[in-house]
Scaffold this motif. Structure first.
Motif, PDB file in Angstrom:
ATOM      1  N   GLN A   2     -27.558  37.749 -11.153  1.00 33.52           N
ATOM      2  CA  GLN A   2     -27.541  38.930 -10.302  1.00 33.52           C
ATOM      3  C   GLN A   2     -27.960  40.185 -11.066  1.00 33.52           C
ATOM      4  O   GLN A   2     -28.575  41.080 -10.503  1.00 33.52           O
ATOM      5  N   LEU A   3     -27.608  40.255 -12.347  1.00 29.65           N
ATOM      6  CA  LEU A   3     -28.000  41.402 -13.169  1.00 29.65           C
ATOM      7  C   LEU A   3     -29.299  41.127 -13.919  1.00 29.65           C
ATOM      8  O   LEU A   3     -29.657  41.846 -14.850  1.00 29.65           O
ATOM      9  N   GLN A   4     -30.021  40.102 -13.506  1.00 34.35           N
ATOM     10  CA  GLN A   4     -31.371  39.789 -13.952  1.00 34.35           C
ATOM     11  C   GLN A   4     -31.503  39.654 -15.473  1.00 34.35           C
ATOM     12  O   GLN A   4     -32.522  40.014 -16.044  1.00 34.35           O
ATOM     13  N   ASP A   5     -30.461  39.181 -16.128  1.00 34.11           N
ATOM     14  CA  ASP A   5     -30.465  38.982 -17.581  1.00 34.11           C
ATOM     15  C   ASP A   5     -30.854  40.261 -18.329  1.00 34.11           C
ATOM     16  O   ASP A   5     -31.399  40.202 -19.419  1.00 34.11           O
ATOM     17  N   ASP A   6     -30.571  41.408 -17.741  1.00 37.16           N
ATOM     18  CA  ASP A   6     -30.972  42.695 -18.319  1.00 37.16           C
ATOM     19  C   ASP A   6     -29.776  43.355 -19.011  1.00 37.16           C
ATOM     20  O   ASP A   6     -28.853  43.819 -18.340  1.00 37.16           O
ATOM     21  N   PRO A   7     -29.788  43.428 -20.353  1.00 36.19           N
ATOM     22  CA  PRO A   7     -28.666  44.037 -21.079  1.00 36.19           C
ATOM     23  C   PRO A   7     -28.376  45.472 -20.642  1.00 36.19           C
ATOM     24  O   PRO A   7     -27.226  45.905 -20.633  1.00 36.19           O
ATOM     25  N   ARG A   8     -29.424  46.214 -20.243  1.00 39.88           N
ATOM     26  CA  ARG A   8     -29.228  47.593 -19.793  1.00 39.88           C
ATOM     27  C   ARG A   8     -28.348  47.632 -18.540  1.00 39.88           C
ATOM     28  O   ARG A   8     -27.454  48.463 -18.416  1.00 39.88           O
ATOM     29  N   LEU A   9     -28.587  46.694 -17.610  1.00 40.35           N
ATOM     30  CA  LEU A   9     -27.773  46.641 -16.398  1.00 40.35           C
ATOM     31  C   LEU A   9     -26.332  46.265 -16.720  1.00 40.35           C
ATOM     32  O   LEU A   9     -25.400  46.779 -16.102  1.00 40.35           O
ATOM     33  N   PHE A  10     -26.143  45.383 -17.705  1.00 40.66           N
ATOM     34  CA  PHE A  10     -24.786  45.022 -18.112  1.00 40.66           C
ATOM     35  C   PHE A  10     -24.074  46.223 -18.726  1.00 40.66           C
ATOM     36  O   PHE A  10     -22.897  46.462 -18.455  1.00 40.66           O
TER      37      PHE A  10
END
Length: 150
Positions: free
Chosen positions: A90-98
């Motif tokens: 759901q967070l598209q494997d994006d560390p920034r979104l995490f």
């Protein structure tokens, strides 16, 4: 011997039924998928899960059952529980979104929207509007209604 209902239909078989029963076909299909997609056999998957202590590599609480992989390069990263695997997706494997999600959770630990108990079974959500009058509790409303009835 198993009942006919334990098998899927298969139009090309002489008896019209699949060779393997439903549970065996499911296990066999998973093994084939893991081998073809990730190059994992039972021993490699069991070793990964054992290395993680049998639990999800992220939450460390639930059983590890879903193989996690890099969606760009395809490499296997670990074995996760369903919830953590879905969260990564759901967070598209994006560390920034995490990091944004972590910041959001830390900022809102004491959210002004948390309900407060006034009486047993009576809750109130405080308003965020500044200077707005607080809404009446149910007991205040009951008094207002009964005073108007006369």
């Amino acid at each position: 011997m198993k009942p006919v209902s334990a098998f899927h239909k298969h139009p090309t078989q002489s008896d019209g039924l699949a060779i393997y029963c439903k549970p065996c076909r499911k296990v066999r299909g998973r093994k084939l998928h893991l081998k073809q997609t990730y190059g994992l056999d039972d021993a490699a998957l069991s070793a990964m899960v054992a290395e993680q202590g049998g639990v999800c590599a992220i939450c460390r609480r639930r059983p590890a059952v879903h193989v996690d992989h890099d969606h760009v390069f395809g490499g296997v990263r670990g074995v996760l529980c369903f919830a953590c695997n879905v969260a990564l997706g759901q967070l598209q494997d994006d560390p920034r979104l995490f990091r944004n999600a972590i910041d959001y959770l830390e900022r809102n630990q004491k959210s002004p929207w948390q309900r407060t108990d006034h009486f047993q079974g009576v809750y109130r959500l405080p308003t965020q509007r500044r200077g707005a009058a607080a809404s009446a509790t149910s007991s205040e409303l009951q008094r207002l209604i009964s005073s108007r009835r006369g």
